[in-house]
Design a protein around this motif. Structure first.
Motif, PDB file in Angstrom:
ATOM      1  N   ALA A 255     -30.763  -2.283 -42.321  1.00 20.78           N
ATOM      2  CA  ALA A 255     -31.863  -1.178 -42.433  1.00 20.78           C
ATOM      3  C   ALA A 255     -32.440  -2.152 -44.105  1.00 20.78           C
ATOM      4  O   ALA A 255     -33.787  -2.128 -43.506  1.00 20.78           O
ATOM      5  N   LEU A 256     -31.767  -3.263 -44.371  1.00 22.40           N
ATOM      6  CA  LEU A 256     -32.183  -3.047 -45.918  1.00 22.40           C
ATOM      7  C   LEU A 256     -32.794  -4.484 -45.432  1.00 22.40           C
ATOM      8  O   LEU A 256     -34.137  -4.647 -46.201  1.00 22.40           O
ATOM      9  N   ARG A 257     -32.715  -5.128 -44.311  1.00 23.53           N
ATOM     10  CA  ARG A 257     -33.254  -6.428 -44.011  1.00 23.53           C
ATOM     11  C   ARG A 257     -34.900  -5.939 -43.368  1.00 23.53           C
ATOM     12  O   ARG A 257     -35.476  -6.685 -43.676  1.00 23.53           O
ATOM     13  N   CYS A 258     -34.961  -4.842 -42.828  1.00 23.81           N
ATOM     14  CA  CYS A 258     -35.873  -4.361 -42.177  1.00 23.81           C
ATOM     15  C   CYS A 258     -36.755  -3.967 -43.586  1.00 23.81           C
ATOM     16  O   CYS A 258     -37.718  -4.302 -43.566  1.00 23.81           O
ATOM     17  N   VAL A 259     -36.338  -3.371 -44.484  1.00 23.37           N
ATOM     18  CA  VAL A 259     -36.894  -2.819 -45.717  1.00 23.37           C
ATOM     19  C   VAL A 259     -37.113  -3.666 -46.542  1.00 23.37           C
ATOM     20  O   VAL A 259     -38.661  -4.359 -46.264  1.00 23.37           O
ATOM     21  N   LEU A 260     -36.340  -5.130 -46.354  1.00 21.21           N
ATOM     22  CA  LEU A 260     -37.098  -6.472 -47.059  1.00 21.21           C
ATOM     23  C   LEU A 260     -38.315  -7.209 -46.339  1.00 21.21           C
ATOM     24  O   LEU A 260     -39.348  -7.521 -46.698  1.00 21.21           O
ATOM     25  N   SER A 261     -38.025  -7.105 -45.173  1.00 18.79           N
ATOM     26  CA  SER A 261     -38.978  -7.428 -44.527  1.00 18.79           C
ATOM     27  C   SER A 261     -40.275  -7.236 -44.497  1.00 18.79           C
ATOM     28  O   SER A 261     -41.471  -7.513 -44.180  1.00 18.79           O
ATOM     29  N   CYS A 262     -40.417  -5.729 -45.315  1.00 17.49           N
ATOM     30  CA  CYS A 262     -41.336  -5.125 -45.039  1.00 17.49           C
ATOM     31  C   CYS A 262     -42.308  -5.411 -46.490  1.00 17.49           C
ATOM     32  O   CYS A 262     -43.537  -4.352 -46.815  1.00 17.49           O
TER      33      CYS A 262
ATOM     34  N   ALA B  93     -29.728  -9.183 -51.794  1.00 20.26           N
ATOM     35  CA  ALA B  93     -29.391  -7.974 -52.407  1.00 20.26           C
ATOM     36  C   ALA B  93     -29.310  -7.830 -53.635  1.00 20.26           C
ATOM     37  O   ALA B  93     -30.078  -8.878 -54.927  1.00 20.26           O
ATOM     38  N   ASN B  94     -29.838  -6.622 -54.635  1.00 19.89           N
ATOM     39  CA  ASN B  94     -29.155  -6.495 -56.018  1.00 19.89           C
ATOM     40  C   ASN B  94     -28.762  -7.379 -56.366  1.00 19.89           C
ATOM     41  O   ASN B  94     -27.347  -7.525 -56.150  1.00 19.89           O
TER      42      ASN B  94
ATOM     43  N   ARG C 122     -16.984 -14.992 -47.051  1.00 18.18           N
ATOM     44  CA  ARG C 122     -17.342 -14.057 -46.320  1.00 18.18           C
ATOM     45  C   ARG C 122     -18.524 -13.856 -47.485  1.00 18.18           C
ATOM     46  O   ARG C 122     -17.593 -12.758 -48.071  1.00 18.18           O
ATOM     47  N   ALA C 123     -19.694 -13.905 -47.045  1.00 18.56           N
ATOM     48  CA  ALA C 123     -20.900 -12.804 -47.476  1.00 18.56           C
ATOM     49  C   ALA C 123     -20.751 -11.971 -47.384  1.00 18.56           C
ATOM     50  O   ALA C 123     -21.550 -10.959 -46.246  1.00 18.56           O
ATOM     51  N   HIS C 124     -20.146 -10.877 -49.065  1.00 17.23           N
ATOM     52  CA  HIS C 124     -20.751  -9.233 -48.468  1.00 17.23           C
ATOM     53  C   HIS C 124     -21.628  -8.434 -48.492  1.00 17.23           C
ATOM     54  O   HIS C 124     -22.011  -7.475 -48.199  1.00 17.23           O
ATOM     55  N   SER C 125     -21.973  -8.758 -49.582  1.00 20.14           N
ATOM     56  CA  SER C 125     -23.758  -8.467 -49.894  1.00 20.14           C
ATOM     57  C   SER C 125     -24.312  -9.614 -50.426  1.00 20.14           C
ATOM     58  O   SER C 125     -24.028 -10.603 -51.693  1.00 20.14           O
TER      59      SER C 125
END
Lengths: 261, 261
Positions: free
Chosen positions: B67-74, B165-166, B208-211
């Motif tokens: 979802a975060l990626r979707c938001v970012l893409s918008c 991410a933040n 391992r990139a968690h966020s």
């Protein structure tokens, strides 16, 4: 947030306080203490009592910058250089500044390791020309490291230690215009992109380094020409870009960070 | 410590929450609001209510990375490129990825500006070859920026936005050996020198990139080859250096930082 964890390390050296405060590298129960040169962890209460760290704090708190510089100059700062790539050939260890590598029998420095402290490398003898921040780690090939294509530097001809403050205590003010005029911003962190942080320009015209040592770069992401700004040189005041170094041609600055010791 | 101050900025855009949390750039009473393109400050309570910031936080908290990626893409991500240096010649604006600049009528990209968001640039078409993190700011000459002397890249052939991410929420684990084995360290900050932070090696073998999105570099001070690691690609898992990119030849990694958006 991750908990503030203990970093690897066993030497009660001058770096430890900074590392503890900064560190979130975590030693884990399943870690192999013998692997990759890592060392056993040190309990925090022991590390905090390291004499050099206490001395450093006290000097900074009570005696100001001059005393801090004196303390730092007494602390171990070690750099090892070789005249061939990949740590081969003639080798020499340095714990203080080198005004001219040729006077030490080096025609050129092709690889080096920063064992402790932070150092500044320079293109020309006498700490002139392009500047390079050298933090702890391995630099196996000068060609892979020294300058961008358009700014390539053939050799490093001189170098000296840098006196850094603790990261948390580092403070700098940037100004829109020369002579500390115009809009200003107060910094105490690392800024890979000043424009992203709200600085409305691709230039900074003057700096006042209140504490610590900083490196600012021409382009975002710490790229392009580097300029080292120290609180105990020029009294921390850099009022025009000509004072940043002998190679500086513009006031273009788009990233700034503290130098790590 | 400096007080957490309000950065410059007027747009209630997606960058603002990150900027407010990170920022210590300070708008001062004597600042000239018209100077150098800086904009009037926005009250914190207004900025915090920016719809895109709220959406981003909610998406991340409740729906996870997709979802975060979707938001970012918008959200607006804008890059402007020119085929000549110093922002001259043919010009084109991008708000999404470019698989091959030649298909957009560019033989080469010689200068560009990142207006918003963070982007990844690549040596070859199809997001292959050397990688470059492009954060907000101006890049007037590719020659001054693109790669070290020994790794010089003639041109940037493709680019795409990066979902970050933040800064406060960015987390990554580094491992001594491939396949997430051996000693490990947990990161949530920027590390210009991993050795200075206690990592007992000049290499990291798996991540391992968690966020968030991260850039790791071959040498201290964010120098040498760059490798971009994102939590929403490869499921954030990079178990061998061959998975970091098509140009990677070794696991030498000595600095790591979060990518700034």
């Amino acid at each position: 947030m991750l908990r503030e964890a203990l970093p690897f390390g066993s030497t009660l050296g001058p770096l430890l306080l900074t590392r503890l405060r900064l560190g979130t590298l975590q030693d884990t129960p399943d870690a192999d203490a013998g692997g990759l040169g890592a060392e056993p962890a040190v309990p925090e209460e022991v590390a905090e009592k390291a004499p050099s760290s206490q001395l450093r704090q006290l000097a900074h708190r009570h005696c100001g910058v001059s005393a801090l510089r004196c303390v730092l100059s007494c602390m171990p700062q070690q750099m090892v250089v070789w005249d061939e790539a990949f740590f081969q050939g003639r080798k020499k260890e340095f714990t203080a500044e080198c005004y001219d590598v040729r006077e030490c029998g080096f025609q050129t420095v092709r690889s080096f390791k920063i064992e402790s402290g932070a150092w500044a490398g320079f293109e020309h003898v006498g700490f002139q020309g392009q500047q390079f921040v050298l933090e702890r780690g391995e630099y196996p090939r000068w060609e892979a490291w020294g300058g961008r294509h358009a700014y390539h530097v053939e050799r490093m001809s001189s170098f000296r230690p840098i006196a850094c403050a603790n990261h948390r205590d580092s403070k700098m003010t940037v100004f829109e215009w020369e002579n500390f005029l115009g809009r200003k911003g107060e910094l105490s962190d690392d800024y890979p992109s000043l424009p992203a942080m709200g600085w409305g320009s691709s230039a900074v015209s003057s700096f006042r380094a209140h504490s610590g040592a900083w490196v600012c770069s021409q382009f975002p992401g710490y790229r392009g020409f580097q300029y080292i700004l120290e609180c105990d040189r020029h009294a921390g005041e850099y009022k025009h870009f000509r004072e940043w170094g002998s190679h500086v041609q513009t006031s273009q600055v788009q990233s700034i960070r503290r130098i790590q010791q």
